[in-house]
Design an enzyme around this catalytic site. Structure first.
Site, PDB file in Angstrom:
ATOM      1  N   GLN A  27       0.803  -1.231   0.000  1.00 50.51           N
ATOM      2  CA  GLN A  27       0.000   0.000   0.000  1.00 50.51           C
ATOM      3  C   GLN A  27       0.836   1.281   0.000  1.00 50.51           C
ATOM      4  OE1 GLN A  27      -2.039  -1.225   3.748  1.00 50.51           O
ATOM      5  NE2 GLN A  27      -3.917  -0.650   2.697  1.00 50.51           N
ATOM      6  N   ASP A  49       8.794   0.000  13.730  1.00 49.03           N
ATOM      7  CA  ASP A  49       8.864  -1.460  13.801  1.00 49.03           C
ATOM      8  C   ASP A  49       8.849  -2.086  12.408  1.00 49.03           C
ATOM      9  OD1 ASP A  49       8.666  -3.909  15.521  1.00 49.03           O
ATOM     10  OD2 ASP A  49       6.857  -4.202  14.327  1.00 49.03           O
ATOM     11  N   TYR A  54       8.205  -8.955   6.330  1.00 53.88           N
ATOM     12  CA  TYR A  54       7.174  -8.042   5.826  1.00 53.88           C
ATOM     13  C   TYR A  54       7.451  -7.731   4.347  1.00 53.88           C
ATOM     14  CZ  TYR A  54       5.902  -7.169  10.753  1.00 53.88           C
ATOM     15  OH  TYR A  54       5.512  -7.301  12.067  1.00 53.88           O
ATOM     16  N   LEU A 212      -5.675  -1.731  16.629  1.00 56.23           N
ATOM     17  CA  LEU A 212      -7.011  -1.630  16.020  1.00 56.23           C
ATOM     18  C   LEU A 212      -7.486  -2.967  15.459  1.00 56.23           C
ATOM     19  CD1 LEU A 212      -6.657   1.789  14.107  1.00 56.23           C
ATOM     20  CD2 LEU A 212      -7.596   1.366  16.390  1.00 56.23           C
ATOM     21  N   ALA A 213      -6.814  -4.067  15.832  1.00 56.39           N
ATOM     22  CA  ALA A 213      -7.156  -5.383  15.263  1.00 56.39           C
ATOM     23  C   ALA A 213      -7.256  -5.285  13.746  1.00 56.39           C
ATOM     24  CB  ALA A 213      -8.435  -5.942  15.893  1.00 56.39           C
TER      25      ALA A 213
END
Ligand code: NDP
Length: 327
Positions: A27, A49, A54, A212-213
């Protein structure tokens, strides 16, 4: 910004920090990463982080280029990376914490980040095939070499963390200093129950993830899945399956008036709830654009407004759906 010690360490981390999972690569490019990092850094955030896995290493490259572009002093911020899943196939390069992998993985991360050292290095998951003693020895050597300043774990159990700490203590090696667990309104068990004896016992610090899950607690999914949002991304169907639960979405919607009652947006309310726990050294936030960073950092202003009475109302709404989404 408020700064908190990383457990018993002298290192002080900003109570809110910024991570790159999902976002950097799929994104966010270098320019938008730089915009988000700048917004955070200007507000006092000093920890960014990351992890080797990733976006298959691209996240480290993007963060490294963004930091370089911004030209901020290396001494003034902290960067992490994490190891376990690996970037290549092979018995010693995937799903392992063996010494060979760890010693090579740190060099790859430093190269991609364009840094001489990372501040925090994490064992991203426990490895059932490598003796804990071997892991502790390798991570301790990584710290002694100066390639990482502190080491810790992510999603290890309390027993595994204590075992690692005790081995390091007995052998006079560098001890694990921090753990990175999921912690948010819907996931509380590890931080509030399992690790309770580790905070004072071994001085464990926490860098918690997904406040925020994955966006669920922002309320953005109450009317379906918005285009471009995390749960709409190709390749993240597995995450959608774990997170997109109608009962949880409805419960989150019911929190909105409570957030509004103290003047907060839902994301600010959910993040403030995490910061309120003094055992948490830093809440790692995530953002797909800098406007979210700006909104989320204001969460700190609402921590004092989270009264016991208000929190009791929150728990009453969430109790039936707690621990039902993403693990
Ligand atoms: P969150 O749960 O806070 O989710 C962040 C996502 O929610 C954003 O990317 C954005 O997604 C959406 N969002 C954020 N702010 C807002 C807002 N104000 N309004 C609406 N939507 C918003 O955090 P993450 O899951 O990203 O986790 C944070 C960090 O923790 C990661 O970057 C990573 O560094 C770390 N982490 C560590 C793990 C581990 O195993 N150790 C596992 C997972 C994360 P969008 O706009 O695309 O919908």
């Amino acid at each position: 910004m408020e700064y908190r010690r990383l457990g018993s360490a002298g290192l002080k981390v900003s109570a809110l920090s910024l991570g790159s999972w999902v976002t950097y690569g799929p994104q966010v490019n270098v320019d938008s990463a730089a915009a988000s990092i700048k917004a955070a850094y200007d507000a006092g955030v000093n920890f960014f982080d990351n992890a080797e896995a990733y976006a298959k290493g691209a996240s480290e490259e993007i963060m490294g280029l963004a930091l370089k572009k911004l030209g901020i002093r290396r001494e003034s911020y902290m960067v992490s990376t994490k190891f376990f899943w690996g970037l290549n196939e092979g018995p010693n390069e995937r799903n392992t914490l063996n010494r060979k992998y760890l010693m090579q993985a740190i060099d790859g991360s430093l190269k991609r980040l364009g840094l001489e050292y990372v501040d925090l290095a994490f064992c991203h998951r426990p490895d059932p095939d490598t003796p804990v003693e071997e892991v502790v020895w390798a991570m301790s050597d990584m710290v002694t070499s100066g390639k990482a300043l502190y080491w810790g774990t992510s999603e290890w159990s309390a027993e595994q963390i204590r075992e690692a700490w005790e081995i390091a203590d007995r052998r006079d090696l560098r001890k694990p200093q921090m753990e990175q667990p999921q912690y948010n309104l819907l996931h509380r068990g590890k931080v509030e129950r399992d690790f309770a004896r580790l905070y004072d016992g071994i001085g464990l610090g926490l860098t918690t993830w997904s406040p925020l899950a994955s966006g669920l607690l922002s309320g953005k999914y109450s009317k379906g899945i918005p285009a471009g949002s995390r749960l709409s991304l190709p390749g993240y169907e597995w995450l959608k399956d774990r997170i997109y639960k109608p009962d949880a979405i409805a419960a989150v919607e019911s929190l909105e008036p409570l957030a509004r009652s103290i003047g907060a947006t839902l994301p600010q309310f959910a993040i403030a709830w995490c910061v309120r726990n003094r055992r948490v050294s830093t809440v790692i936030t995530g953002a797909s654009r800098s406007e979210q960073v700006v909104e989320n950092l204001k969460a700190l202003d609402f921590v004092p407004a989270l009264t016991e009475e208000l929190l009791a109302k929150v728990d009453k709404i969430l109790l039936p759906v707690m621990e039902t989404v993403a693990d």
